[in-house]
Scaffold this active site. Sequence first.
Site, PDB file in Angstrom:
ATOM      1  N   LYS A 194       0.841  -1.200   0.000  1.00 30.85           N
ATOM      2  CA  LYS A 194       0.000   0.000   0.000  1.00 30.85           C
ATOM      3  C   LYS A 194       0.877   1.252   0.000  1.00 30.85           C
ATOM      4  O   LYS A 194       0.707   2.148  -0.804  1.00 30.85           O
ATOM      5  CB  LYS A 194      -0.927  -0.034   1.220  1.00 30.85           C
ATOM      6  CG  LYS A 194      -1.802   1.183   1.339  1.00 30.85           C
ATOM      7  CD  LYS A 194      -2.791   1.067   2.492  1.00 30.85           C
ATOM      8  CE  LYS A 194      -3.486   2.402   2.702  1.00 30.85           C
ATOM      9  NZ  LYS A 194      -4.448   2.395   3.792  1.00 30.85           N
ATOM     10  N   GLU A 236      10.453  -4.837   4.468  1.00 32.83           N
ATOM     11  CA  GLU A 236      10.489  -6.244   4.047  1.00 32.83           C
ATOM     12  C   GLU A 236      10.211  -6.369   2.553  1.00 32.83           C
ATOM     13  O   GLU A 236      10.909  -7.070   1.813  1.00 32.83           O
ATOM     14  CB  GLU A 236       9.423  -7.061   4.804  1.00 32.83           C
ATOM     15  CG  GLU A 236       9.709  -7.285   6.273  1.00 32.83           C
ATOM     16  CD  GLU A 236       9.109  -6.200   7.166  1.00 32.83           C
ATOM     17  OE1 GLU A 236       8.908  -5.053   6.681  1.00 32.83           O
ATOM     18  OE2 GLU A 236       8.869  -6.489   8.343  1.00 32.83           O
ATOM     19  N   GLY A 259      -4.923  -1.775   4.935  1.00 30.49           N
ATOM     20  CA  GLY A 259      -4.147  -2.933   4.460  1.00 30.49           C
ATOM     21  C   GLY A 259      -4.841  -4.246   4.756  1.00 30.49           C
ATOM     22  O   GLY A 259      -4.940  -5.137   3.904  1.00 30.49           O
ATOM     23  N   ARG A 260      -5.358  -4.386   5.960  1.00 25.84           N
ATOM     24  CA  ARG A 260      -5.974  -5.659   6.362  1.00 25.84           C
ATOM     25  C   ARG A 260      -7.366  -5.836   5.775  1.00 25.84           C
ATOM     26  O   ARG A 260      -8.020  -6.853   6.015  1.00 25.84           O
ATOM     27  CB  ARG A 260      -5.981  -5.779   7.878  1.00 25.84           C
ATOM     28  CG  ARG A 260      -6.582  -4.593   8.612  1.00 25.84           C
ATOM     29  CD  ARG A 260      -6.244  -4.625  10.101  1.00 25.84           C
ATOM     30  NE  ARG A 260      -6.728  -3.460  10.829  1.00 25.84           N
ATOM     31  CZ  ARG A 260      -6.052  -2.323  10.965  1.00 25.84           C
ATOM     32  NH1 ARG A 260      -4.862  -2.202  10.416  1.00 25.84           N
ATOM     33  NH2 ARG A 260      -6.554  -1.327  11.673  1.00 25.84           N
ATOM     34  N   GLU A 297      -5.107  -6.429  14.642  1.00 24.46           N
ATOM     35  CA  GLU A 297      -4.553  -5.120  14.287  1.00 24.46           C
ATOM     36  C   GLU A 297      -5.669  -4.067  14.351  1.00 24.46           C
ATOM     37  O   GLU A 297      -5.418  -2.901  14.614  1.00 24.46           O
ATOM     38  CB  GLU A 297      -3.910  -5.162  12.887  1.00 24.46           C
ATOM     39  CG  GLU A 297      -2.899  -4.052  12.668  1.00 24.46           C
ATOM     40  CD  GLU A 297      -2.090  -4.186  11.379  1.00 24.46           C
ATOM     41  OE1 GLU A 297      -2.617  -3.886  10.305  1.00 24.46           O
ATOM     42  OE2 GLU A 297      -0.912  -4.584  11.450  1.00 24.46           O
ATOM     43  N   HIS A 331      -6.267 -33.128  17.586  1.00 26.67           N
ATOM     44  CA  HIS A 331      -5.166 -33.966  18.083  1.00 26.67           C
ATOM     45  C   HIS A 331      -4.041 -33.105  18.639  1.00 26.67           C
ATOM     46  O   HIS A 331      -2.922 -33.586  18.799  1.00 26.67           O
ATOM     47  CB  HIS A 331      -4.663 -34.872  16.959  1.00 26.67           C
ATOM     48  CG  HIS A 331      -5.737 -35.785  16.459  1.00 26.67           C
ATOM     49  ND1 HIS A 331      -5.957 -37.040  16.994  1.00 26.67           N
ATOM     50  CD2 HIS A 331      -6.711 -35.597  15.525  1.00 26.67           C
ATOM     51  CE1 HIS A 331      -6.994 -37.593  16.385  1.00 26.67           C
ATOM     52  NE2 HIS A 331      -7.470 -36.732  15.501  1.00 26.67           N
ATOM     53  N   LYS A 370       9.283  -0.923  14.167  1.00 24.80           N
ATOM     54  CA  LYS A 370       9.942  -0.754  12.866  1.00 24.80           C
ATOM     55  C   LYS A 370      11.097   0.236  12.978  1.00 24.80           C
ATOM     56  O   LYS A 370      12.195  -0.015  12.485  1.00 24.80           O
ATOM     57  CB  LYS A 370       8.947  -0.205  11.827  1.00 24.80           C
ATOM     58  CG  LYS A 370       7.822  -1.146  11.460  1.00 24.80           C
ATOM     59  CD  LYS A 370       6.964  -0.495  10.363  1.00 24.80           C
ATOM     60  CE  LYS A 370       5.638  -1.195  10.178  1.00 24.80           C
ATOM     61  NZ  LYS A 370       4.730  -0.500   9.275  1.00 24.80           N
TER      62      LYS A 370
END
Length: 547
Positions: free
Chosen positions: A207, A213, A267-268, A353, A384, A510
Amino acid sequence: MSLDITATAAWQELRAHHDQVGTRHLREIFAEDPKRGSELTVTAGDLYIDYSKHRVERETLRLLIELARAAGVEERRDAMFRGDHINTSEDRAVLHTALRLPADATLVVDGQDVVADVHEVLERMGHFTDRLRSGEWRGATGERITTVVNIGIGGSDLGPVMAYRALRHYADAGIAARFVSNIDPSDLVSKLAGLDPATTLFIVASKTFSTLETLTNATAARRWLTATLGEDAVAKHFVAVSTHAERVSDFGIDTDNMFGFWDWVGGRYSVDSAIGLSLMCVIGKEGFGEFLEGFHTIDRHFATAPLEDNAPVLLGLIGLWYSSFFDSDSRAVLPYSNDLGRFAAYLQQLTMESNGKSVRADGSPVTTPTGEIFWGEPGTNGQHAFYQLLHQGTRLSPADFIGFAEPTDDLPTLDGTGSMHDILMSNLFAQTKVLAFGKTAEEIAGEGTAPELVPHKVMPGNRPSTTILAPRITPSALGQLIALYEHQVFVEGVVFGIDSFDQWGVELGKTQALELGPILTNPEAPAEQADSSTDTLVRWYRSRRGR
Ligand code: F6P
């Protein structure tokens, strides 16, 4: 001024009600209200939702709805759909719902018809993916593209990854996708393994187009590509998805090969924007269109259904009933579908978030717990692993079970007479039943169990769950499921009084990483920069790296 929800009469009534009914057992509640199993259900689009196995009585639901009204859920919802700047700390509209409006709709926000903008980008995406899928768009050596590699992180990764896996049956053009997100170089290295640069297209999805990253991975991917094909190949092998044209251009990607979106898409909340380009490459523009229609179906339901029959409203309110009144701090998401293996991870960003906040929109401290912790794994694998705690542990973690009538794949059972999918679904139904009703000491003793073992075998029950069923995993059903959670997050956020659409809490980490970077790599830099713990860790790392 943000409303202190705990000061409202609706909250006080709920508190008093909880004092009266909070310890009642689902066995008792079902015995008293035997029709609830068929009546405490809601249908939204293709989703059939059973919320009867919750520790709520009809009166609880009435009071929760009253709470939603007191918090102004309807007004806030309408303001969101209208494009008001409800993301107050960033002074932005919150309009992921506009991403799935049909082309003939109009929505003018800040003087601009956002629907026209959305469909202009969708058309460009459709044109591009048609060319890619048909083989008209070719790589620098003239070969067809067979793999798209999406480079992005957080909201620019989790949605496409999750949806790609969920909709693998809809991949119909011989294009596979891979996803690189982590700054850990092993992510890129392992995802590039076996790929041929000549048949690979990178989608750099960010965005802001400033995320460390993503830019680092994209630069490394570009080096990998140009080492074989040369600089000129970039134009045929790199496209971008971003809101920031200038940074895309600075990175060296022609903005003709950029697909945009807008600051009003969080973003999410962006898997249904151009961020979904990798998915569209794989399933095509028609499949992607169905995905958007699914979201829109639930948007309409959320916008128009009375609160009493409104699925996201009911589920959001039930979620906060446990977190606020039962001190429950987590919700398990348990899809009985291996294809939804990344759904819980996707929801973690969407929900945590959004609602992991400690101050209300006006900056005052919240007076309720916020932000349920979402976690989970597909069934039956989870059975399990961690279900023991769900069944007999001391913590209360409500669970969302998700299942489908039709399998995406099916195989015969051991004896060849049944279907593996039927067994999967019988496990889902059995789990919700056992969680709710358990097994008493008397019942266990009555089976001849040795007395000393009885307490170990008691299944307390009274563990709440929602069951969400859909006919089949289709692009539309997936869109519906995602929107169902998006709007629950919204409802909870409004009651808490927080801004569910900012994420200031991720920033400091960050910047500190950027400050620590040179200290890790430069042997001359004094290690004493921070606290004694961080300093010692840095020294440990430097010595292992010979610095
Ligand atoms: O670090 C959090 C975050 O800002 C998320 O909200 C976002 O989805 C992600 O980083 C990636 O951001 P971008 O798409 O701008 O690269």
